[in-house]
Scaffold this active site. Sequence first.
Site, PDB file in Angstrom:
ATOM      1  N   TYR A 133      -5.132  -3.621   1.287  1.00  0.00           N
ATOM      2  CA  TYR A 133      -6.444  -4.197   1.014  1.00  0.00           C
ATOM      3  C   TYR A 133      -6.852  -5.174   2.127  1.00  0.00           C
ATOM      4  O   TYR A 133      -7.736  -4.903   2.920  1.00  0.00           O
ATOM      5  CB  TYR A 133      -6.437  -4.927  -0.334  1.00  0.00           C
ATOM      6  CG  TYR A 133      -6.820  -4.081  -1.524  1.00  0.00           C
ATOM      7  CD1 TYR A 133      -6.569  -2.712  -1.570  1.00  0.00           C
ATOM      8  CD2 TYR A 133      -7.409  -4.649  -2.644  1.00  0.00           C
ATOM      9  CE1 TYR A 133      -6.903  -1.948  -2.660  1.00  0.00           C
ATOM     10  CE2 TYR A 133      -7.756  -3.895  -3.758  1.00  0.00           C
ATOM     11  CZ  TYR A 133      -7.502  -2.546  -3.766  1.00  0.00           C
ATOM     12  OH  TYR A 133      -7.839  -1.801  -4.860  1.00  0.00           O
ATOM     13  N   GLU A 249      -3.803  -5.909 -10.736  1.00  0.00           N
ATOM     14  CA  GLU A 249      -2.981  -6.684  -9.810  1.00  0.00           C
ATOM     15  C   GLU A 249      -2.941  -8.145 -10.225  1.00  0.00           C
ATOM     16  O   GLU A 249      -1.872  -8.777 -10.222  1.00  0.00           O
ATOM     17  CB  GLU A 249      -3.531  -6.579  -8.380  1.00  0.00           C
ATOM     18  CG  GLU A 249      -2.684  -7.370  -7.387  1.00  0.00           C
ATOM     19  CD  GLU A 249      -3.366  -7.548  -6.033  1.00  0.00           C
ATOM     20  OE1 GLU A 249      -2.658  -7.924  -5.080  1.00  0.00           O
ATOM     21  OE2 GLU A 249      -4.573  -7.321  -5.937  1.00  0.00           O
TER      22      GLU A 249
END
Length: 393
Positions: A133, A249
Amino acid sequence: MSNPEAFRNEVKKWLETHCPASMRTPYQSEADVCWGGRNWTFKSEDQRHWLERMAEKGWTAPTWPVEYGGAGLTSTQNKILKEELNAINARSPLDSFGIWMLGPALLKYGSEALKRQHLPKIARGEIRWSQGYSEPNSGSDLASLATRCDDMGDHYQVNGSKIWTSYGDKADWIFCLVRTDFESRKHDGISFVLIDMDQPGATARPIKLISGGSIFTETFFENARVGKDQVVGEVNRGWTVAKYLLTHEREMVGDMGLVRTGEATLSEIAARSVGLRDGRLANSGLRSDVAQWEIDQACMALTIRRSQDEVKAGQSLGAKSSMFKYYGTELNKRRTELMMAIGGNEALDWNSGGRSGRGTARSWLRSKGNSIEGGTTEIQLNILSKRVLGLPG
């Protein structure tokens, strides 16, 4: 099985038969945590046996459908399974970003072919995943990412870099955000792709932290090849998948503030280190601090459990994931600070004691990074201020 008590009895009997005694003891080192993957080396045959038996049962990902490697358990059955695992202090058979993050995203947005290709391997611990990411210039403003993914006709080609990639040097595959359209508004030109790290165009380099080691890496893509069938969701619509995955997450990172199965509690550690007087910790100040932490940790665990039940009932987790991430971060930082206080001078030893056997001082220093990974504390507080409290931007 609709009868909860019958299911509980079945779980107890199965665990008694299949969970090795050594898998019911506290973690002594990082090697006791099983991550699986192509190159995983089991610490012991018991560790291998425990993963294989649980995977065969579908209990590494118990609520996933059976056809994808799970057991298809209901929320009630899953809660019973967790309770019985906790009752015998069983270690987790498999720690996996594939289970915690990618799996839920694939179940919601992945094609049937992607689900059948990846989910069973994730549940069996055959493939280890990392997350691509953040980039050197795109951290909190993730949507400004610049790693590009070009259509080459029969495949995609990825060029760029990611940073703070957890276990990037040990991962077999990486789920990654890439830019597939540089003309659209920045959120609209992003795609969510799956990249095999076993190729010349994908490399990872460890980043050393103040704690002396690191799980983080820089990850580089130079003409890395991605199959056209490895896009999750729609091309240029990966931001939707990314946001959904982030809720899982942040919930996962929030869990770091809780004592995991197989770990000694702070009270137990303090009792061994400081000693007891009249059945209580001899140090009254430390006793108060440890008690407050354990109360807060229990409240956090119950809140997470309630939210999980609400999600299973069809409610959205929403901004609660940011709340869990923030509070879990603070709990873990407080825990490591208390570990330092409990250990006294001995806690300053760089190599002994501590969570996961990496040294109490190292664990304390490492916990400072919790405020950054999975979304910075400042960003989480902004989200809570706007979406929960309704404060102006």
